[in-house]
Design a protein around this motif. Sequence first.
Motif, PDB file in Angstrom:
ATOM      1  N   ALA A 271       0.830  -1.205   0.000  1.00  0.00           N
ATOM      2  CA  ALA A 271       0.000   0.000   0.000  1.00  0.00           C
ATOM      3  C   ALA A 271       0.866   1.258   0.000  1.00  0.00           C
ATOM      4  CB  ALA A 271      -0.928  -0.004   1.208  1.00  0.00           C
ATOM      5  N   GLU A 276      -1.983   3.698  -1.626  1.00  0.00           N
ATOM      6  CA  GLU A 276      -3.388   3.432  -1.338  1.00  0.00           C
ATOM      7  C   GLU A 276      -3.539   2.876   0.063  1.00  0.00           C
ATOM      8  OE1 GLU A 276      -4.941  -0.262  -3.451  1.00  0.00           O
ATOM      9  OE2 GLU A 276      -3.292   0.317  -4.770  1.00  0.00           O
ATOM     10  N   SER A 277      -4.769   2.744   0.515  1.00  0.00           N
ATOM     11  CA  SER A 277      -5.031   2.282   1.876  1.00  0.00           C
ATOM     12  C   SER A 277      -4.675   0.808   2.016  1.00  0.00           C
ATOM     13  CB  SER A 277      -6.501   2.493   2.243  1.00  0.00           C
ATOM     14  OG  SER A 277      -6.844   3.857   2.158  1.00  0.00           O
ATOM     15  N   SER A 636      -3.259  -0.523  -9.146  1.00  0.00           N
ATOM     16  CA  SER A 636      -4.722  -0.408  -9.196  1.00  0.00           C
ATOM     17  C   SER A 636      -5.169   0.447 -10.369  1.00  0.00           C
ATOM     18  CB  SER A 636      -5.245   0.187  -7.888  1.00  0.00           C
ATOM     19  OG  SER A 636      -4.667   1.468  -7.663  1.00  0.00           O
TER      20      SER A 636
END
Length: 853
Positions: A271, A276-277, A636
């Motif tokens: 992450a 990102e989370s 992603s």
Amino acid sequence: MKFELLGFQRTASQSLIAEIQKAQSRYDHDSEVLGAVVLEAATGAGKTVIATSVIEQLIFGSDSTEPVANTIVLWVTNDPNLNAQTARKMQEASEKISDIRLIGQGATFDAEYFEPGAIYFLNTQAASSTARITKRSESQTHTIWDTIANTVERFGSRFLVVVDEAHYGVTEKPGGSPTVVNKIINGDRPIPVFIGISATADRLNKALEQQSRLKKNVVVPIEEVRDSGLVKDRIVLAPAASLGEVVADTTFVGLAVQKTLEFEKRWAEYAAAQGESPVKPALVVQLPDRKSDDSDFRELVRSVVDAIVQQWPGLITSSIVHTFGERAPLDLGSHRTVRYMSPQDIQDATDVRVVLAKNAITTGWDCPRAEVLVSLRASTEHTPIAQLIGRIVRQPLARRIASDESLNRVHAYLPRFDRKTVMAVVGQFAGGEGGSTAEVARMVLEYTAPAEMERVLEVLANLPSYTVPTQASAPEVRRLHALATYLENDGLHAEAFSQAGSYLNARLDDEASKLKATGDLQAKRDAVASASVYELQTSLDGMVIDGERVLTGTRLDAKNIDDVFKRASRAMKDGTAEAYWAHLVGEDGDPIEAKITVAALGLTEHVVENIESAAASLIKDWFKQHAKSISLLPESDRERYGRLQAEAREPSLRPGTSVGGTIEDAVSITMLPDETNESLRLRILDDVVNRWPKHVYQDATDGMYWKRPSKVDGLERQVLQTELNDPTLLAWYRNPSGGERAVCIPYWDSGASRWARLFPDFITFHAVGEEVLPAIVDPHGIQLGDSADKLRGYVTYANQHAAAYRSIWPVTQIDGKRVFLAMHDAQTRGAISAALAAGTSVEAIFRAHGIDY
């Protein structure tokens, strides 16, 4: 739909709608013809999303389908928790579905018939023989059986019954009495069209074959689910070394905690790198199916919780929940209580890190965070474990992780199984009972690229590789708008969306000008804006006074012009018609006249085709222009672009090949089950014959790469040895069969009439002067039916990209001699193309143009 369906999901949705409407039509013409449509899709394929898309289109229509009036859906499962979870997911996925009604969730239900446009959820417990809604009383005018029968009577084939996890309900009970599901679909008024959903449809198919229903199956190919990245690649099973008097329950719980914390660390690192989370992985502990107030059971739970807390620094008891049927808090003494949580709520409750379960989550549960399982079931209970593993193979981020392959697997610790009985669990997967798509692995080997491979990795990352279209392509204008949105939001192309709109408007201006120049535009405008009226004048006694005549050129009113405009909007897709209408009105045009012009263009087939082609051209240009920038985005984001490319009608170059992080190779569970993992690892290290040097990714122990032997890899081994003897060879790469790390060549599969993917076995890298030049060496037999199609794919690929390679060699063996085709050579390609066009066999082509390898 709020959710964007993947290609295989869209294909399944379209096929289901087609089969349902066929079944409805058959019943409408002959009420004796009952229908059954079965959706077969492995766990993780998104069956609920597919079904939601189908229901939404049947009730409300879409760009490509008209709504079916009076559609009613009764959704049946054997679990109220699953119903609640499915209803919630359906509302999250659909932008139109809102009328959802739960039956048997504590609320009363008493209706003469189900109402059109609504979706009813019924669990079989609520329709059992003891349930209130199954018996008439002073407070219950209509039983559920009355409601079902009356709905069939009133609405016929528009009343659809969907049974989720249908393999549980359609078979008869012991002794031959009908199940609740059977009573619903085959009762006094049989359901005209029944839809069964299952990951393991064998039992369902066998049961339906014995019923008087015309059955049609829609099957989601398991390989397409794997390729999508929605599910994990591998399941690692960890049984006990042997089963003696002591079962090491808490020891294995401790190992499972350590693995969960390892996942947490790797997710956090991933992450941070991707911006990102992080995923918060959960541990699932499957306990024996005993009553919670049983003293031995409570003691087992207490010891399990103790082991977890001891091994998990900082974990508090409130982060542990249970899903037991009793639904009450579980008091373990010493002021410790494990709270109950409904299975459907666990995924979003990220503070929950440990789930204690019996049976509540073996069917239909959706918690992609659950990546580690420890089962304390007895070794005879194979199926429940296989089913639970089938529930935890979903990818938390709904995509394959390219830069850390350890995040593409789940772990199952089985202390009550020895290495031999664990094979029974594997057998459940082989038989489809778990509904799993993942490979079962005994252990995994990790490889990394050493520093000296940096130049090779750079070349590998930039090799031309293609995204191959899925079966269900999206309209090009819709893809253009999506691409423009992505590029703009990612900061790669300012005002891309408005530029795309202006581009399409300009193309439509061109189309209008061309039609105007030929005098066709006004004729088409007149055609869409007027109607022909038939008149036949008669007297009251039926005598014809005036003969039949046709009145042409009757101008449509504003409402009907709007109807024609809507038809054009469906043809041009994704707001293109509306945007062009606004463009025309903005040029001081009359709104009604502008709608007529748009309709004239949108209902002209070649105009729509030209606009689609223009959109495809701009998509290709923008992908090429921004390829480098896209390749540098987080995984992603790259995944979004990749899915968009897969929706094209033609194969398209993708931004690049992923080369970061580690790669893995799984060692199958079937290999010598009597040895330990450590001895197996040592045996692999000693397997000199199958350990090869110079692979791009290498074992940190000795710099080698273990290539798993097989009975059919003789030609591959010979080719690899020959390549390693080449003094110019710097490195070689075992090209995987899918994913972002693979170099993919598209070809047209003439037998299946669709695009397919070819993954050359080896990419080699050579020192040529100061350069590092790649080469393709692809050893294969030529006996398969698609060999000629693949050769055509090589010709097309080499025509475009030969300059990127030192050589491109398909290799085969004929009469004991290895030969290759020099596909990088233009003259050779020309001769091969001519031979293929003339229908020459692949073997004859190799004999005529092959070079000794």
